[in-house]
Design an enzyme around this catalytic site. Structure first.
Site, PDB file in Angstrom:
ATOM      1  N   LYS A 178       0.883  -1.174   0.000  1.00 58.33           N
ATOM      2  CA  LYS A 178       0.000   0.000   0.000  1.00 58.33           C
ATOM      3  C   LYS A 178       0.914   1.216   0.000  1.00 58.33           C
ATOM      4  CE  LYS A 178      -1.964   2.927   1.962  1.00 58.33           C
ATOM      5  NZ  LYS A 178      -1.767   4.369   1.629  1.00 58.33           N
ATOM      6  N   GLU A 254       9.870   1.355  10.711  1.00 56.62           N
ATOM      7  CA  GLU A 254      10.823   2.471  10.613  1.00 56.62           C
ATOM      8  C   GLU A 254      10.002   3.741  10.737  1.00 56.62           C
ATOM      9  OE1 GLU A 254      13.560   0.316   7.228  1.00 56.62           O
ATOM     10  OE2 GLU A 254      13.165   2.449   7.072  1.00 56.62           O
ATOM     11  N   CYS A 288      13.537  11.198   7.031  1.00 58.29           N
ATOM     12  CA  CYS A 288      13.421  10.825   8.441  1.00 58.29           C
ATOM     13  C   CYS A 288      14.753  10.949   9.173  1.00 58.29           C
ATOM     14  CB  CYS A 288      12.903   9.407   8.536  1.00 58.29           C
ATOM     15  SG  CYS A 288      13.993   8.253   7.702  1.00 58.29           S
ATOM     16  N   GLU A 390       9.038  16.247  15.769  1.00 59.40           N
ATOM     17  CA  GLU A 390       9.428  16.075  14.370  1.00 59.40           C
ATOM     18  C   GLU A 390       8.548  16.975  13.498  1.00 59.40           C
ATOM     19  OE1 GLU A 390       8.209  12.586  12.086  1.00 59.40           O
ATOM     20  OE2 GLU A 390      10.259  12.381  11.382  1.00 59.40           O
TER      21      GLU A 390
HETATM   22  P1  NAD Z   1       2.233   8.231   7.547  1.00 62.20           P
HETATM   23  O1  NAD Z   1       2.406   7.430   8.783  1.00 62.20           O
HETATM   24  O2  NAD Z   1       1.240   9.318   7.550  1.00 62.20           O
HETATM   25  O3  NAD Z   1       1.815   7.302   6.340  1.00 62.20           O
HETATM   26  C1  NAD Z   1       2.608   6.197   5.952  1.00 62.20           C
HETATM   27  C2  NAD Z   1       1.724   5.158   5.307  1.00 62.20           C
HETATM   28  O4  NAD Z   1       0.831   4.628   6.283  1.00 62.20           O
HETATM   29  C3  NAD Z   1       0.858   5.697   4.171  1.00 62.20           C
HETATM   30  O5  NAD Z   1       0.827   4.735   3.154  1.00 62.20           O
HETATM   31  C4  NAD Z   1      -0.498   5.842   4.837  1.00 62.20           C
HETATM   32  O6  NAD Z   1      -1.584   5.767   3.944  1.00 62.20           O
HETATM   33  C5  NAD Z   1      -0.497   4.637   5.773  1.00 62.20           C
HETATM   34  N1  NAD Z   1      -1.394   4.729   6.917  1.00 62.20           N
HETATM   35  C6  NAD Z   1      -1.766   5.836   7.604  1.00 62.20           C
HETATM   36  N2  NAD Z   1      -2.597   5.495   8.623  1.00 62.20           N
HETATM   37  C7  NAD Z   1      -2.747   4.140   8.573  1.00 62.20           C
HETATM   38  C8  NAD Z   1      -3.479   3.201   9.364  1.00 62.20           C
HETATM   39  N3  NAD Z   1      -4.210   3.573  10.405  1.00 62.20           N
HETATM   40  N4  NAD Z   1      -3.397   1.895   9.027  1.00 62.20           N
HETATM   41  C9  NAD Z   1      -2.640   1.496   7.985  1.00 62.20           C
HETATM   42  N5  NAD Z   1      -1.946   2.339   7.196  1.00 62.20           N
HETATM   43  C10 NAD Z   1      -1.973   3.655   7.493  1.00 62.20           C
HETATM   44  O7  NAD Z   1       3.689   8.756   7.175  1.00 62.20           O
HETATM   45  P2  NAD Z   1       4.076   9.702   5.955  1.00 62.20           P
HETATM   46  O8  NAD Z   1       3.503  11.047   6.259  1.00 62.20           O
HETATM   47  O9  NAD Z   1       3.762   9.025   4.686  1.00 62.20           O
HETATM   48  O10 NAD Z   1       5.673   9.753   6.096  1.00 62.20           O
HETATM   49  C11 NAD Z   1       6.326  10.663   6.924  1.00 62.20           C
HETATM   50  C12 NAD Z   1       6.743  10.013   8.218  1.00 62.20           C
HETATM   51  O11 NAD Z   1       7.465   8.838   7.948  1.00 62.20           O
HETATM   52  C13 NAD Z   1       7.668  10.854   9.062  1.00 62.20           C
HETATM   53  O12 NAD Z   1       7.305  10.737  10.407  1.00 62.20           O
HETATM   54  C14 NAD Z   1       9.026  10.218   8.851  1.00 62.20           C
HETATM   55  O13 NAD Z   1       9.950  10.398   9.875  1.00 62.20           O
HETATM   56  C15 NAD Z   1       8.661   8.789   8.700  1.00 62.20           C
HETATM   57  N6  NAD Z   1       9.689   8.067   7.950  1.00 62.20           N
HETATM   58  C16 NAD Z   1      10.523   7.247   8.637  1.00 62.20           C
HETATM   59  C17 NAD Z   1      11.537   6.567   7.958  1.00 62.20           C
HETATM   60  C18 NAD Z   1      12.523   5.688   8.674  1.00 62.20           C
HETATM   61  O14 NAD Z   1      13.305   5.015   8.017  1.00 62.20           O
HETATM   62  N7  NAD Z   1      12.534   5.656   9.992  1.00 62.20           N
HETATM   63  C19 NAD Z   1      11.656   6.712   6.591  1.00 62.20           C
HETATM   64  C20 NAD Z   1      10.786   7.559   5.934  1.00 62.20           C
HETATM   65  C21 NAD Z   1       9.780   8.227   6.621  1.00 62.20           C
HETATM   66  O1  6OD Z   2      18.366   4.155   3.486  1.00 61.72           O
HETATM   67  C1  6OD Z   2      17.436   3.483   3.942  1.00 61.72           C
HETATM   68  O2  6OD Z   2      17.411   2.250   3.888  1.00 61.72           O
HETATM   69  C2  6OD Z   2      16.299   4.168   4.552  1.00 61.72           C
HETATM   70  N1  6OD Z   2      15.355   3.384   5.100  1.00 61.72           N
HETATM   71  C3  6OD Z   2      16.240   5.509   4.511  1.00 61.72           C
HETATM   72  C4  6OD Z   2      15.214   6.261   5.084  1.00 61.72           C
HETATM   73  C5  6OD Z   2      15.033   7.541   4.719  1.00 61.72           C
HETATM   74  C6  6OD Z   2      14.008   8.322   5.324  1.00 61.72           C
HETATM   75  O3  6OD Z   2      13.489   9.290   4.829  1.00 61.72           O
END
Ligand code: NAD
Ligand code: 6OD
Length: 486
Positions: A178, A254, A288, A390
């Protein structure tokens, strides 16, 4: 207008009832595609297809054949490189060079690396003594976990989705992906690649939609999904963890970060400024691993702030394919509003706005886009919301520090624990600090330098589990022990 379909059992299909939603360009908020929204039944069909593939043809394919297929996927992504670059630029509006140098090549690498891992991974065995002196042999069989639900975010959509799909398929699982509602294009394109390469039907499925009460929730709540791997916000992770608790399904998460960048006075100044500039502002701060908290040793503070300010003010906003531009918009109107609300909050909290704090002037054709200025603040206490929470935007707060202990304490005083970047020429100190800072990854004199064989993940509220190299096998496979009496 392009109609983006779900990809279920090897076919591109609309959603039940023909429901669609709009994909808008971050550049100007214009609708660029209509996305077919998957309903309950579509998700169910995708999961059933994944189950059948798991128990059928995919399970009979040898490891060698699977490895060759994954190399095929990597090669086909490379062959269609320009299509992926164009699709991801349309989804996120980020610059061409970010796509060509980082995000799209990583997509191909994510298949290749895990093909290499699965080809080379040893299996464990233990010989044991028994009272009769003849002994016994234990050996482990690695089996796929099953149908994996992959829930992906929008900020580096192709990199982050393939970072999950690569190891999942390498380990013999099947997937229902998804993608984020904000970035559906490259994941859909990957369906075409899977068919071209000959990945059996049902191994890779894509369902489009939102999170709550939509495709995201339907995937995570589906009882035939055996495990869920998720990248996104920590609060979404909490909801998914609740769903996964039904049926005791495994999760790999993550999540968010509020990462510290630490610059000592003995650092290579130019490299440190460039490194912190990238870590705060790459992808318009929507990374992130980005550094929204910067700590600079006091003797260097003023010079560092002024030099970073000059760099932030030199960015050129514009379309991804404009050779004169190097800076993109935020993903959506909603995210822009969130980031700007923090810009307002910083001022209310008493920040000195060193640069930015608002939106840039844009030409008429881009005026409705989600453009936000790179922003630097100083002067806030560590308790301020913009220093603790964040924001996920192009901004950072910079604070001077006087001692190693002080900066370690400030870096650790946060509920997140994803990454740190430390800039110093004193490597003894850097190693010492790396052991004390509570994060999944510390970069020393670098940032976002990734060796895909290493363990990647977050501490505290930044994640659960580690993926990367052989560590991914811990989530995507299960070990069965066989004990043979000799
Ligand atoms: P988000 O949590 O809003 O959405 C991520 C995904 O989850 C989307 O596909 C969304 O449709 C889905 N989703 C939302 N609510 C859901 C539910 N209740 N059940 C199932 N699926 C659901 O995140 P975003 O806004 O897309 O991304 C930004 C966030 O992601 C930031 O907090 C960022 O730090 C984090 N992020 C972390 C990493 C990492 O490696 N740690 C990497 C990239 C992004
Ligand atoms: O490099 C990766 O494997 C990874 N998960 C990066 C995440 C980036 C976040 O925005």
């Amino acid at each position: 207008m392009q109609l983006i379909k779900n990809f279920i059992n090897g076919e591109f299909v609309e959603g039940e009832g023909g429901k669609t939603f709009d994909k808008r360009s971050p550049l100007n908020n214009e609708v660029i595609a209509r996305i077919c929204e998957a309903g309950h039944q579509d998700v169910d069909r995708a999961v059933q297809a994944a189950r059948q593939a798991l128990d059928g043809e995919w399970s009979r394919i040898s490891t060698e054949q699977r490895v060759d297929l994954l190399y095929g996927v990597a090669n086909e992504i490379t062959r269609r490189f320009d299509d992926f670059v164009a699709a991801e630029m349309a989804d996120t509006g980020q610059p061409h060079h970010v796509m060509t140098h980082a995000f799209i090549p990583r997509g191909a690498a994510n298949f290749k690396i895990f093909a290499d891992v699965i080809k080379n991974v040893p299996e464990e065995s233990f010989r044991m003594d028994t009272p009769d002196g003849r002994g016994a042999l234990n050996y482990a069989i690695r089996v796929p976990k099953g149908v994996i639900g992959v829930i992906a975010p929008w900020n580096a959509p192709f990199l982050l989705m393939t970072w999950k799909v690569g190891p999942a398929l390498a380990c013999g699982n099947t997937v229902v992906v998804k993608p984020s509602e904000e970035s559906p294009l490259t994941t859909t394109l990957l369906g075409e690649v899977m068919n071209t390469v000959g990945i059996p039907k049902g191994v890779f499925n894509v369902v489009h939609g939102f999170g709550p009460k939509s495709a995201g929730e339907f995937v995570t709540q589906h009882p035939k999904v055996d495990a869920i791997t998720f990248t996104g916000e920590t609060r979404t992770g909490t909801a998914i963890m609740k769903a996964a608790s039904e049926g005791m399904r495994d999760v790999s998460f993550e999540m968010g970060g509020k990462n510290a960048g630490i610059v000592f006075a003995d650092a290579d100044f130019d490299a440190a400024v460039e490194g912190i500039f990238r870590s705060a502002f790459l992808n318009s701060g929507q990374v992130c691993l980005g550094t929204e908290r910067v700590y600079v040793e006091r003797p260097l503070f003023e010079r560092f702030v002024n030099t970073l300010k000059a760099k932030a003010e030199a960015v050129k906003f514009g379309r991804p394919d404009d050779p004169k531009a190097n800076y993109g918009p935020l993903i959506s109107a909603e995210h822009k509003a969130k980031v700007l609300s923090y810009y307002g909050k910083a001022v209310q909290e008493g920040a000195t706005v060193v640069t930015g704090g608002g939106v840039p002037d844009m030409p008429a054709d881009l005026a409705n886009g989600h453009w936000v200025q790179p922003t630097i603040w100083t002067g806030l206490p560590e308790t301020a919301a913009v220093v603790r929470e964040e924001i996920f935007g192009p901004c950072c707060h910079i604070r001077p520090f006087d001692s190693e202990d002080e900066v370690v304490a400030m870096a650790n005083a946060n509920e997140y624990g994803l990454s740190t970047t430390i800039w110093t020429t004193n490597l003894t100190r850097a190693h010492r600090m790396a052991a004390r800072i509570q994060v999944g990854i510390t970069w020393i004199n670098s940032w976002f330098l990734r060796d895909l064989r290493t363990a990647f993940g977050g501490s505290k509220q930044s994640g659960i589990g580690r993926e990367g190299g052989v560590h991914s096998l811990e989530f995507y496979t299960e070990l069965r022990n066989v004990c043979v009496k000799l």
